[in-house]
Design a protein around this motif. Structure first.
Motif, PDB file in Angstrom:
ATOM      1  N   LEU A  25       0.815  -1.212   0.000  1.00 11.06           N
ATOM      2  CA  LEU A  25       0.000   0.000   0.000  1.00 11.06           C
ATOM      3  C   LEU A  25       0.850   1.264   0.000  1.00 11.06           C
ATOM      4  N   ALA A  26       2.064   1.178   0.541  1.00  9.47           N
ATOM      5  CA  ALA A  26       2.935   2.360   0.571  1.00  9.47           C
ATOM      6  C   ALA A  26       3.324   2.811  -0.833  1.00  9.47           C
ATOM      7  N   SER A  27       3.320   1.884  -1.784  1.00 11.86           N
ATOM      8  CA  SER A  27       3.723   2.225  -3.158  1.00 11.86           C
ATOM      9  C   SER A  27       2.523   2.457  -4.075  1.00 11.86           C
ATOM     10  N   LEU A  28       1.314   2.340  -3.532  1.00 13.33           N
ATOM     11  CA  LEU A  28       0.126   2.463  -4.367  1.00 13.33           C
ATOM     12  C   LEU A  28      -0.161   3.916  -4.707  1.00 13.33           C
ATOM     13  N   ASP A  29      -0.382   4.173  -5.985  1.00  9.29           N
ATOM     14  CA  ASP A  29      -0.702   5.521  -6.436  1.00  9.29           C
ATOM     15  C   ASP A  29      -1.764   5.435  -7.528  1.00  9.29           C
ATOM     16  N   SER A  59      -9.577 -10.508  -1.306  1.00  7.45           N
ATOM     17  CA  SER A  59      -9.329  -9.166  -1.851  1.00  7.45           C
ATOM     18  C   SER A  59      -7.894  -8.691  -1.667  1.00  7.45           C
ATOM     19  N   GLY A  60      -7.143  -9.281  -0.740  1.00 10.21           N
ATOM     20  CA  GLY A  60      -5.732  -8.945  -0.589  1.00 10.21           C
ATOM     21  C   GLY A  60      -5.498  -7.487  -0.281  1.00 10.21           C
ATOM     22  N   SER A  61      -4.791  -6.798  -1.169  1.00 14.43           N
ATOM     23  CA  SER A  61      -4.529  -5.372  -0.986  1.00 14.43           C
ATOM     24  C   SER A  61      -5.785  -4.540  -1.143  1.00 14.43           C
ATOM     25  N   GLY A  62      -6.784  -5.104  -1.813  1.00 17.51           N
ATOM     26  CA  GLY A  62      -8.004  -4.361  -2.118  1.00 17.51           C
ATOM     27  C   GLY A  62      -7.958  -3.651  -3.450  1.00 17.51           C
ATOM     28  N   LEU A  63      -6.847  -3.812  -4.195  1.00 18.15           N
ATOM     29  CA  LEU A  63      -6.660  -3.051  -5.434  1.00 18.15           C
ATOM     30  C   LEU A  63      -7.740  -3.356  -6.465  1.00 18.15           C
ATOM     31  N   ASP A  83      -5.356  -8.853   8.128  1.00 18.15           N
ATOM     32  CA  ASP A  83      -4.577  -7.722   7.616  1.00 18.15           C
ATOM     33  C   ASP A  83      -5.029  -7.341   6.209  1.00 18.15           C
ATOM     34  N   SER A  84      -5.391  -8.338   5.412  1.00 17.02           N
ATOM     35  CA  SER A  84      -5.906  -8.042   4.074  1.00 17.02           C
ATOM     36  C   SER A  84      -7.249  -7.316   4.152  1.00 17.02           C
ATOM     37  N   VAL A  85      -8.077  -7.709   5.110  1.00 15.94           N
ATOM     38  CA  VAL A  85      -9.341  -7.002   5.318  1.00 15.94           C
ATOM     39  C   VAL A  85      -9.063  -5.541   5.670  1.00 15.94           C
ATOM     40  N   TRP A  86      -8.058  -5.319   6.530  1.00 15.44           N
ATOM     41  CA  TRP A  86      -7.665  -3.955   6.886  1.00 15.44           C
ATOM     42  C   TRP A  86      -7.196  -3.187   5.645  1.00 15.44           C
ATOM     43  N   CYS A  87      -6.353  -3.824   4.814  1.00 14.57           N
ATOM     44  CA  CYS A  87      -5.840  -3.159   3.607  1.00 14.57           C
ATOM     45  C   CYS A  87      -6.990  -2.739   2.692  1.00 14.57           C
ATOM     46  N   THR A  88      -7.941  -3.639   2.487  1.00 17.03           N
ATOM     47  CA  THR A  88      -9.078  -3.320   1.628  1.00 17.03           C
ATOM     48  C   THR A  88      -9.876  -2.158   2.209  1.00 17.03           C
ATOM     49  N   GLY A  89     -10.066  -2.185   3.527  1.00 14.32           N
ATOM     50  CA  GLY A  89     -10.759  -1.075   4.171  1.00 14.32           C
ATOM     51  C   GLY A  89     -10.015   0.241   4.042  1.00 14.32           C
ATOM     52  N   GLU A  90      -8.694   0.171   4.104  1.00 15.12           N
ATOM     53  CA  GLU A  90      -7.884   1.377   3.966  1.00 15.12           C
ATOM     54  C   GLU A  90      -7.993   1.955   2.557  1.00 15.12           C
ATOM     55  N   LEU A  91      -8.009   1.092   1.553  1.00 15.40           N
ATOM     56  CA  LEU A  91      -8.183   1.590   0.185  1.00 15.40           C
ATOM     57  C   LEU A  91      -9.558   2.208   0.007  1.00 15.40           C
ATOM     58  N   LYS A  92     -10.565   1.594   0.596  1.00 19.87           N
ATOM     59  CA  LYS A  92     -11.902   2.179   0.524  1.00 19.87           C
ATOM     60  C   LYS A  92     -11.905   3.564   1.170  1.00 19.87           C
ATOM     61  N   ARG A  93     -11.249   3.684   2.322  1.00 19.23           N
ATOM     62  CA  ARG A  93     -11.195   4.973   3.022  1.00 19.23           C
ATOM     63  C   ARG A  93     -10.464   6.020   2.200  1.00 19.23           C
ATOM     64  N   ILE A 104     -17.167  -4.893   2.951  1.00 19.77           N
ATOM     65  CA  ILE A 104     -15.928  -5.627   3.201  1.00 19.77           C
ATOM     66  C   ILE A 104     -16.164  -6.571   4.374  1.00 19.77           C
ATOM     67  N   HIS A 105     -15.826  -7.857   4.171  1.00 23.34           N
ATOM     68  CA  HIS A 105     -16.080  -8.870   5.198  1.00 23.34           C
ATOM     69  C   HIS A 105     -14.826  -9.682   5.487  1.00 23.34           C
ATOM     70  N   HIS A 106     -14.683 -10.082   6.746  1.00 24.78           N
ATOM     71  CA  HIS A 106     -13.646 -11.035   7.158  1.00 24.78           C
ATOM     72  C   HIS A 106     -14.274 -12.415   7.148  1.00 24.78           C
TER      73      HIS A 106
END
Length: 286
Positions: A25-29, A59-63, A83-93, A104-106
Motif C-alpha cells: 500500500l505504501a507504493s500504491l498511487d 481481496s488482498g490489498s483491495g486493489l 490484515d488483508s481485510v484492513w488493507c481493503t478497508g484502507e483503500l476504501k477509506r 468488506i467482510h472477514h
C-alpha cells in the motif's frame, strides 16, 4: 470490522499475505490504480460494471475491489486474512467514492453457508487466491456457485509444472519455517537466482538481459509491484496447482463456458480464466 470464527483454510503453516499487502500500500498511487482498472476492463471485456454486483474473493490489498468500485460495481470484498481485510478497508477509506456500495467482510470462501448468504453476483473475481485455501477444488466450486446465470467467473490458478511445482513447494515451506528476520533474505536469494536465470535467457535470445522491462510489464498488467509479488510467490502457503484442463473441464460440467484463457505455457505463475455461466447446474445449492 467484526472478527468471525472462521473455518480453517490450511493444513500447514500459512503465509502472512496481509502483512505483505500492507507493505504494498505504501507504493500504491493513481497510476497503479489506473493499470488495475484497465486490466479488469480488458479481461472482462467491458467498459463499465455499473449496476453489477462484484464479489472479490480474497481481496488482498483491495486493489481490484477498488478497480471494480471505480468501474461502478456494487462491490463485496472478502478475505480470510485480517490484515488483508484492513488493507481493503484502507483503500476504501482513501480512494472510495461516496454513493457507491462497497462491503468488506472477514470470512472464508470455504464457509459455504456464510458465503451463500451473501447471494449471487454478476461478476465473481478471485485472482491467485483459491489455490491458497488448502482445498482448491471446493473453493472453486463455491466461487462458481456464487455466479449468476449469464454472469462471469474470473479466476487465476497456479499452473501445474510437475516436478518444478514440487520444488516451489519446498521453497515456500523453507520460507515459512525460517525465523521472521531471515525471510526477506530467503526471498532475495530465491528471486536473485531466478532473475539471473531469466536474464541469461533474455541474453541468449539477443535481448536486453536487465529485468526492468518485465517489471514494468507486470505493473502495466495488474498494477502490481515486482518485489511484493516475489514475496507472495516465495512464501505463499498453502499451495496447490492445476493444469488448464483440470480447471476447465469440471467448470464446463457445471454450466460454464470459457470466454478467455491466458496461460503461462509450461512456465510458472497463474493461468487466467474468464468463464460465463450459461445455466444453473443441478448441483447448485443456492
Amino acid at each position: 470490522m467484526p472478527q468471525r470464527n472462521l473455518p480453517s483454510e490450511e493444513n500447514e503453516p500459512r503465509f502472512a499475505f496481509g502483512e505483505n499487502w500492507r507493505g504494498f500500500l505504501a507504493s500504491l498511487d493513481e497510476a497503479r490504480i489506473d493499470e488495475a482498472v484497465t486490466s479488469l476492463k480488458n479481461n472482462l471485456q467491458c467498459e463499465s460494471l455499473r449496476g453489477k454486483r462484484f464479489l472479490d474473493i480474497g481481496s488482498g490489498s483491495g486493489l481490484f475491489s477498488l478497480a471494480a468500485h471505480r468501474l461502478g460495481a456494487e462491490v463485496t470484498s472478502i478475505d480470510y486474512d485480517a490484515d488483508s481485510v484492513w488493507c481493503t478497508g484502507e483503500l476504501k477509506r482513501r480512494f472510495g467514492k461516496d454513493g457507491l456500495d462497497w462491503k468488506i467482510h472477514h470470512g472464508s470462501v470455504l464457509d459455504r453457508a456464510w458465503i451463500t448468504a451473501l447471494g449471487q453476483f454478476e461478476v465473481v473475481y478471485s485472482w491467485g487466491v483459491l489455490h491458497h485455501t488448502g482445498n482448491m477444488t471446493e473453493a472453486i466450486e463455491i466461487a462458481a456457485d456464487r455466479t449468476i446465470s449469464g454472469g462471469q467467473l474470473f479466476i487465476a490458478i497456479y499452473n501445474d509444472q510437475g516436478s518444478a511445482s514440487r520444488r516451489w513447494l519446498k521453497i515456500k515451506q523453507i520460507y515459512n519455517r525460517l525465523p521472521r528476520g531471515l525471510r526477506g533474505g530467503w526471498v532475495t536469494v530465491v528471486a536473485a537466482a531466478y532473475e539471473l536465470k531469466f536474464a541469461l535467457a533474455r541474453l541468449l535470445r539477443g535481448k536486453n538481459p536487465l529485468p526492468f522491462a518485465d517489471w514494468k510489464a507486470k505493473r502495466r498488467d495488474r498494477g502490481m509491484s515486482a518485489w511484493h509479488d516475489w514475496v507472495d510467490w516465495v512464501g505463499g502457503l498453502p499451495f496447490e496447482v492445476a493444469t488448464a484442463e483440470q480447471i476447465i473441464v469440471p467448470l464446463r460440467k457445471r454450466g460454464f463456458v470459457l470466454d478467455s484463457l491466458k496461460t503461462v505455457g509450461n512456465g510458472w505463475g497463474c493461468n487466467e480464466y474468464v468463464f460465463c455461466r450459461q445455466s444453473i447446474d443441478l448441483g447448485d445449492s443456492s
